[in-house]
Structure formats: structure tokens, C-alpha cells
Scaffold this motif. Structure first.
Motif, PDB file in Angstrom:
ATOM      1  N   GLU A  24       0.836  -1.203   0.000  1.00 36.42           N
ATOM      2  CA  GLU A  24       0.000   0.000   0.000  1.00 36.42           C
ATOM      3  C   GLU A  24       0.872   1.255   0.000  1.00 36.42           C
ATOM      4  O   GLU A  24       1.910   1.290   0.645  1.00 36.42           O
ATOM      5  CB  GLU A  24      -0.905   0.030   1.240  1.00 36.42           C
ATOM      6  CG  GLU A  24      -1.897  -1.105   1.310  1.00 36.42           C
ATOM      7  CD  GLU A  24      -2.986  -1.006   0.256  1.00 36.42           C
ATOM      8  OE1 GLU A  24      -3.430   0.127  -0.026  1.00 36.42           O
ATOM      9  OE2 GLU A  24      -3.370  -2.042  -0.292  1.00 36.42           O
ATOM     10  N   PHE A  25       0.405   2.293  -0.695  1.00 36.87           N
ATOM     11  CA  PHE A  25       1.109   3.569  -0.727  1.00 36.87           C
ATOM     12  C   PHE A  25       1.245   4.122   0.684  1.00 36.87           C
ATOM     13  O   PHE A  25       0.269   4.196   1.430  1.00 36.87           O
ATOM     14  CB  PHE A  25       0.336   4.549  -1.614  1.00 36.87           C
ATOM     15  CG  PHE A  25       0.914   5.925  -1.661  1.00 36.87           C
ATOM     16  CD1 PHE A  25       2.115   6.178  -2.290  1.00 36.87           C
ATOM     17  CD2 PHE A  25       0.250   6.986  -1.061  1.00 36.87           C
ATOM     18  CE1 PHE A  25       2.649   7.462  -2.330  1.00 36.87           C
ATOM     19  CE2 PHE A  25       0.765   8.264  -1.102  1.00 36.87           C
ATOM     20  CZ  PHE A  25       1.964   8.495  -1.737  1.00 36.87           C
ATOM     21  N   ALA A  26       2.476   4.508   1.068  1.00 35.66           N
ATOM     22  CA  ALA A  26       2.724   5.006   2.422  1.00 35.66           C
ATOM     23  C   ALA A  26       3.157   6.464   2.457  1.00 35.66           C
ATOM     24  O   ALA A  26       3.068   7.115   3.483  1.00 35.66           O
ATOM     25  CB  ALA A  26       3.787   4.147   3.105  1.00 35.66           C
ATOM     26  N   GLY A  27       3.659   6.984   1.340  1.00 34.87           N
ATOM     27  CA  GLY A  27       4.108   8.370   1.298  1.00 34.87           C
ATOM     28  C   GLY A  27       5.172   8.549   0.243  1.00 34.87           C
ATOM     29  O   GLY A  27       5.507   7.618  -0.494  1.00 34.87           O
ATOM     30  N   PHE A  28       5.708   9.775   0.171  1.00 35.77           N
ATOM     31  CA  PHE A  28       6.743  10.036  -0.824  1.00 35.77           C
ATOM     32  C   PHE A  28       7.638  11.179  -0.383  1.00 35.77           C
ATOM     33  O   PHE A  28       7.281  11.970   0.482  1.00 35.77           O
ATOM     34  CB  PHE A  28       6.136  10.317  -2.196  1.00 35.77           C
ATOM     35  CG  PHE A  28       5.308  11.570  -2.282  1.00 35.77           C
ATOM     36  CD1 PHE A  28       5.850  12.745  -2.786  1.00 35.77           C
ATOM     37  CD2 PHE A  28       3.987  11.578  -1.879  1.00 35.77           C
ATOM     38  CE1 PHE A  28       5.091  13.896  -2.875  1.00 35.77           C
ATOM     39  CE2 PHE A  28       3.213  12.721  -1.969  1.00 35.77           C
ATOM     40  CZ  PHE A  28       3.766  13.888  -2.465  1.00 35.77           C
ATOM     41  N   VAL A  29       8.803  11.234  -1.009  1.00 35.84           N
ATOM     42  CA  VAL A  29       9.776  12.297  -0.766  1.00 35.84           C
ATOM     43  C   VAL A  29      10.116  12.918  -2.107  1.00 35.84           C
ATOM     44  O   VAL A  29      10.391  12.207  -3.074  1.00 35.84           O
ATOM     45  CB  VAL A  29      11.062  11.754  -0.104  1.00 35.84           C
ATOM     46  CG1 VAL A  29      12.114  12.843   0.015  1.00 35.84           C
ATOM     47  CG2 VAL A  29      10.770  11.143   1.251  1.00 35.84           C
ATOM     48  N   THR A  30      10.089  14.249  -2.163  1.00 35.69           N
ATOM     49  CA  THR A  30      10.551  14.958  -3.350  1.00 35.69           C
ATOM     50  C   THR A  30      11.822  15.713  -2.996  1.00 35.69           C
ATOM     51  O   THR A  30      11.982  16.178  -1.875  1.00 35.69           O
ATOM     52  CB  THR A  30       9.496  15.959  -3.873  1.00 35.69           C
ATOM     53  OG1 THR A  30       9.186  16.886  -2.845  1.00 35.69           O
ATOM     54  CG2 THR A  30       8.236  15.237  -4.321  1.00 35.69           C
ATOM     55  N   VAL A  31      12.722  15.812  -3.964  1.00 38.71           N
ATOM     56  CA  VAL A  31      13.980  16.516  -3.759  1.00 38.71           C
ATOM     57  C   VAL A  31      13.872  17.856  -4.466  1.00 38.71           C
ATOM     58  O   VAL A  31      13.611  17.919  -5.663  1.00 38.71           O
ATOM     59  CB  VAL A  31      15.169  15.703  -4.307  1.00 38.71           C
ATOM     60  CG1 VAL A  31      16.475  16.439  -4.072  1.00 38.71           C
ATOM     61  CG2 VAL A  31      15.199  14.319  -3.672  1.00 38.71           C
ATOM     62  N   ASP A  32      14.061  18.935  -3.697  1.00 35.57           N
ATOM     63  CA  ASP A  32      13.958  20.290  -4.218  1.00 35.57           C
ATOM     64  C   ASP A  32      15.258  21.013  -3.876  1.00 35.57           C
ATOM     65  O   ASP A  32      15.452  21.416  -2.733  1.00 35.57           O
ATOM     66  CB  ASP A  32      12.759  20.992  -3.592  1.00 35.57           C
ATOM     67  CG  ASP A  32      12.574  22.404  -4.104  1.00 35.57           C
ATOM     68  OD1 ASP A  32      13.079  22.720  -5.191  1.00 35.57           O
ATOM     69  OD2 ASP A  32      11.929  23.194  -3.402  1.00 35.57           O
ATOM     70  N   CYS A  33      16.143  21.144  -4.836  1.00 37.25           N
ATOM     71  CA  CYS A  33      17.485  21.709  -4.629  1.00 37.25           C
ATOM     72  C   CYS A  33      18.208  20.912  -3.546  1.00 37.25           C
ATOM     73  O   CYS A  33      18.570  19.784  -3.782  1.00 37.25           O
ATOM     74  CB  CYS A  33      17.427  23.189  -4.315  1.00 37.25           C
ATOM     75  SG  CYS A  33      16.788  24.173  -5.675  1.00 37.25           S
ATOM     76  N   SER A  34      18.369  21.484  -2.364  1.00 35.70           N
ATOM     77  CA  SER A  34      19.096  20.779  -1.306  1.00 35.70           C
ATOM     78  C   SER A  34      18.182  20.268  -0.200  1.00 35.70           C
ATOM     79  O   SER A  34      18.660  19.770   0.814  1.00 35.70           O
ATOM     80  CB  SER A  34      20.158  21.697  -0.711  1.00 35.70           C
ATOM     81  OG  SER A  34      19.524  22.799  -0.102  1.00 35.70           O
TER      82      SER A  34
END
Length: 82
Positions: A24-34
Motif C-alpha cells: 500500500e502507498f505510504a508516502g513520498f519524498v521529493t527533492v527540491d534543490c538541497s
């Protein structure tokens, strides 16, 4: 409650990492510059962190109910910042 070993991480794009727990989908992380911005399973922003490891841990921590002693510590730290 999710533990770090319950999460399976996949890199969906060069700047997006997706977590699943038991399929099941648990979450996500996006990378924005640093910074690494983590969102929960409902796409609500949890916070921004300097490392991917810290962002991943934040997703785990967000699923645990806060203990009273931990909450008191958090309040003391925030009070010092004012």
C-alpha cells in the motif's frame, strides 16, 4: 504503526522517492534543490529535511503516536527557539 523495515522505497523519478508498506502507498519524498520534502499517504506535507535518510525517518516517525515525554521535550525545544 510503520517501522523503517516495513517500508519499501522506489525511485519514481530523479527527484521523487515513493514508499509502500505491505503493498500500500505510504508516502513520498521529493527533492527540491538541497531539501527533501516528505509527504504522508494522504499527500499531506510532513516537513523538509536536509537528507533523504532524515526525510525517510520522518515518514516513519509521523506514523507513531507521540509519547508524553517526547511531546514535553518538543515543547521545551520550541520554547527555546522563541
Amino acid at each position: 504503526m510503520i517501522t523503517p523495515t516495513d517500508l519499501a522505497w522506489q525511485q519514481a523519478d530523479h527527484d521523487v522517492f515513493v514508499a509502500t508498506s505491505q503493498g500500500e502507498f505510504a508516502g513520498f519524498v521529493t527533492v527540491d534543490c538541497s531539501s527533501h520534502v516528505v509527504h504522508d499517504s494522504h499527500s499531506r506535507r510532513i516537513g523538509s529535511y536536509s537528507t533523504l535518510a532524515a526525510a525517510r525517518q520522518a515518514l516513519v516517525d509521523a506514523t507513531h503516536p507521540a509519547s508524553r515525554s517526547r511531546e514535553r521535550l518538543r515543547r521545551r525545544i520550541l520554547a527555546r527557539r522563541r
